[in-house]
Write a protein that holds these residues in place. Sequence first.
Motif, PDB file in Angstrom:
ATOM      1  N   ALA A 106      -4.385  25.175 102.953  1.00 17.77           N
ATOM      2  CA  ALA A 106      -4.536  26.624 102.804  1.00 17.77           C
ATOM      3  C   ALA A 106      -4.401  27.317 104.156  1.00 17.77           C
ATOM      4  N   LEU A 107      -4.981  26.738 105.192  1.00 13.46           N
ATOM      5  CA  LEU A 107      -4.872  27.308 106.533  1.00 13.46           C
ATOM      6  C   LEU A 107      -3.420  27.284 107.016  1.00 13.46           C
ATOM      7  N   GLY A 131      13.454  23.491  96.845  1.00 13.62           N
ATOM      8  CA  GLY A 131      13.344  24.850  96.322  1.00 13.62           C
ATOM      9  C   GLY A 131      12.627  25.783  97.276  1.00 13.62           C
ATOM     10  N   ASN A 132      11.554  25.294  97.909  1.00 16.56           N
ATOM     11  CA  ASN A 132      10.827  26.105  98.887  1.00 16.56           C
ATOM     12  C   ASN A 132      11.703  26.425 100.094  1.00 16.56           C
ATOM     13  N   ALA A 133      12.427  25.429 100.575  1.00 12.94           N
ATOM     14  CA  ALA A 133      13.298  25.642 101.729  1.00 12.94           C
ATOM     15  C   ALA A 133      14.417  26.620 101.394  1.00 12.94           C
ATOM     16  N   GLY A 138       2.389  30.255 107.522  1.00 18.86           N
ATOM     17  CA  GLY A 138       3.783  30.175 107.102  1.00 18.86           C
ATOM     18  C   GLY A 138       4.284  28.804 106.713  1.00 18.86           C
ATOM     19  N   ALA A 139       3.429  27.796 106.708  1.00 27.69           N
ATOM     20  CA  ALA A 139       3.866  26.457 106.322  1.00 27.69           C
ATOM     21  C   ALA A 139       4.158  26.403 104.826  1.00 27.69           C
ATOM     22  N   LEU A 140       5.144  25.617 104.465  1.00 26.08           N
ATOM     23  CA  LEU A 140       5.507  25.410 103.067  1.00 26.08           C
ATOM     24  C   LEU A 140       5.458  23.931 102.745  1.00 26.08           C
TER      25      LEU A 140
END
Length: 81
Positions: free
Chosen positions: A9-10, A22-24, A15-17
């Motif tokens: 969550a942190l 699909g996310n990229a 901005g971490a995925l």
Amino acid sequence: MRHIKPLGALLRRFGALRAAPGNALHALRSGAQVLVYPGGDMDAYRHARRRDEVVLGERTGFVRVAQAASVPIVPIVAHGA
């Protein structure tokens, strides 16, 4: 990110995925820059004698994502970390 949920969550707040094509693709299409370590654990835990090699194994999906988003792949080196 999913094993230690508070840490995940942190990281997402910064901005971490989660690593997924699909996310990229979504991030790239929205104009974000994406840093990918495709070798992951295989590259990180190789023996020091193989330090001048790039170890990807079969992890080449990042190439297809870059092609789909029409963005260049810019190789960088993180040495001595």
